[in-house]
Write a protein that holds these residues in place. Structure first.
Motif, PDB file in Angstrom:
ATOM      1  N   ARG A  72       0.807  -1.220   0.000  1.00 24.94           N
ATOM      2  CA  ARG A  72       0.000   0.000   0.000  1.00 24.94           C
ATOM      3  C   ARG A  72       0.842   1.274   0.000  1.00 24.94           C
ATOM      4  NH1 ARG A  72      -4.118  -1.236   3.585  1.00 24.94           N
ATOM      5  NH2 ARG A  72      -5.173  -2.161   1.830  1.00 24.94           N
ATOM      6  N   TYR A  75       2.304   1.844  -3.427  1.00 23.09           N
ATOM      7  CA  TYR A  75       1.250   2.213  -4.371  1.00 23.09           C
ATOM      8  C   TYR A  75       0.882   3.692  -4.224  1.00 23.09           C
ATOM      9  CZ  TYR A  75      -3.263   2.199  -6.754  1.00 23.09           C
ATOM     10  OH  TYR A  75      -4.317   2.488  -7.581  1.00 23.09           O
ATOM     11  N   LYS A  76       0.767   4.138  -2.991  1.00 27.71           N
ATOM     12  CA  LYS A  76       0.454   5.567  -2.761  1.00 27.71           C
ATOM     13  C   LYS A  76       1.559   6.462  -3.325  1.00 27.71           C
ATOM     14  CE  LYS A  76      -3.380   5.189  -0.393  1.00 27.71           C
ATOM     15  NZ  LYS A  76      -4.643   5.661  -0.904  1.00 27.71           N
ATOM     16  N   GLU A  77       2.804   6.043  -3.123  1.00 29.74           N
ATOM     17  CA  GLU A  77       3.935   6.810  -3.646  1.00 29.74           C
ATOM     18  C   GLU A  77       3.909   6.830  -5.173  1.00 29.74           C
ATOM     19  OE1 GLU A  77       7.379   9.137  -3.571  1.00 29.74           O
ATOM     20  OE2 GLU A  77       5.933   8.665  -2.002  1.00 29.74           O
ATOM     21  N   ALA A  78       3.583   5.711  -5.784  1.00 29.64           N
ATOM     22  CA  ALA A  78       3.503   5.656  -7.247  1.00 29.64           C
ATOM     23  C   ALA A  78       2.397   6.568  -7.767  1.00 29.64           C
ATOM     24  CB  ALA A  78       3.269   4.222  -7.705  1.00 29.64           C
ATOM     25  N   GLN A  79       1.274   6.605  -7.075  1.00 29.43           N
ATOM     26  CA  GLN A  79       0.185   7.515  -7.480  1.00 29.43           C
ATOM     27  C   GLN A  79       0.629   8.968  -7.365  1.00 29.43           C
ATOM     28  OE1 GLN A  79      -3.084   6.266  -4.951  1.00 29.43           O
ATOM     29  NE2 GLN A  79      -4.149   5.397  -6.719  1.00 29.43           N
ATOM     30  N   ARG A  80       1.324   9.289  -6.298  1.00 33.82           N
ATOM     31  CA  ARG A  80       1.803  10.660  -6.106  1.00 33.82           C
ATOM     32  C   ARG A  80       2.771  11.049  -7.229  1.00 33.82           C
ATOM     33  NH1 ARG A  80       6.033  13.260  -4.242  1.00 33.82           N
ATOM     34  NH2 ARG A  80       7.167  11.387  -3.656  1.00 33.82           N
ATOM     35  N   GLN A  82       2.941   9.743 -10.194  1.00 29.07           N
ATOM     36  CA  GLN A  82       2.209   9.810 -11.460  1.00 29.07           C
ATOM     37  C   GLN A  82       1.488  11.150 -11.599  1.00 29.07           C
ATOM     38  OE1 GLN A  82      -0.688   6.713 -12.028  1.00 29.07           O
ATOM     39  NE2 GLN A  82      -1.159   7.361 -14.120  1.00 29.07           N
ATOM     40  N   SER A  83       0.884  11.622 -10.516  1.00 28.26           N
ATOM     41  CA  SER A  83       0.198  12.919 -10.591  1.00 28.26           C
ATOM     42  C   SER A  83       1.208  14.055 -10.798  1.00 28.26           C
ATOM     43  CB  SER A  83      -0.645  13.162  -9.334  1.00 28.26           C
ATOM     44  OG  SER A  83       0.182  13.327  -8.205  1.00 28.26           O
ATOM     45  N   GLN A  84       2.380  13.946 -10.184  1.00 28.79           N
ATOM     46  CA  GLN A  84       3.423  14.955 -10.419  1.00 28.79           C
ATOM     47  C   GLN A  84       3.877  14.941 -11.879  1.00 28.79           C
ATOM     48  OE1 GLN A  84       6.608  14.193  -7.687  1.00 28.79           O
ATOM     49  NE2 GLN A  84       5.691  15.382  -6.026  1.00 28.79           N
ATOM     50  N   GLU A  86       2.167  13.918 -14.464  1.00 24.84           N
ATOM     51  CA  GLU A  86       1.100  14.476 -15.289  1.00 24.84           C
ATOM     52  C   GLU A  86       1.082  15.994 -15.210  1.00 24.84           C
ATOM     53  OE1 GLU A  86      -2.432  12.521 -13.936  1.00 24.84           O
ATOM     54  OE2 GLU A  86      -2.040  10.712 -15.128  1.00 24.84           O
ATOM     55  N   LYS A 121      -5.315  18.829 -17.922  1.00 23.72           N
ATOM     56  CA  LYS A 121      -5.221  17.861 -16.821  1.00 23.72           C
ATOM     57  C   LYS A 121      -4.208  18.364 -15.802  1.00 23.72           C
ATOM     58  CE  LYS A 121      -5.666  12.945 -16.743  1.00 23.72           C
ATOM     59  NZ  LYS A 121      -5.283  11.697 -17.326  1.00 23.72           N
TER      60      LYS A 121
END
Length: 122
Positions: A72, A75-80, A82-84, A86, A121
């Motif tokens: 978990r 995964y949270k770090e990967a989402q962060r 990815q948003s950076q 983008e 986006k």
């Protein structure tokens, strides 16, 4: 003496013959055989197999839950990240729209690789 040995042999043979005939009578007797014991053994074997499989599935499910919990944070770090990424890509697209030559080069290189960036986006 030969007669006693022969008589003893005949007596032993007749005892064996009598045992065999009693065994045959018991096996081929009128008493019906019961299917209870074989059915009980098969039922116990199937039940045991199902219980073992259920225990194994429970252990596997517990391991998967632990694995998911341990992943978990990654995964949270990967989402962060990815948003950076983008956000950086959207900023680059905005710069390209404003006329920055380097940003246009980057956007065209990404489009040639099949990556389209939406500047809204953010």
């Amino acid at each position: 003496m030969a007669t006693t040995a022969t008589e003893a042999g005949h007596a032993a043979a007749s005892k064996r013959s009598a045992k065999r005939s009693r065994l045959r009578e018991r096996l081929a007797g009128d008493k019906p055989t019961s299917a209870f014991l074989p059915i009980l053994l098969v039922t116990c074997a199937i039940t045991g197999l199902l219980l073992i499989q259920a225990a194994q599935l429970y252990a596997d499910r517990s391991q998967l839950a632990e694995l998911r919990a341990s992943q978990r944070p990654a995964y949270k770090e990967a989402q962060r990240l990815q948003s950076q990424l983008e956000g950086v890509a959207a900023d680059t697209a905005v710069l390209a729209e404003q006329g920055n030559a380097n940003a246009k080069l980057i956007i065209e290189a990404l489009r040639s690789r099949g990556i389209n960036i939406d500047p809204t986006k953010r």
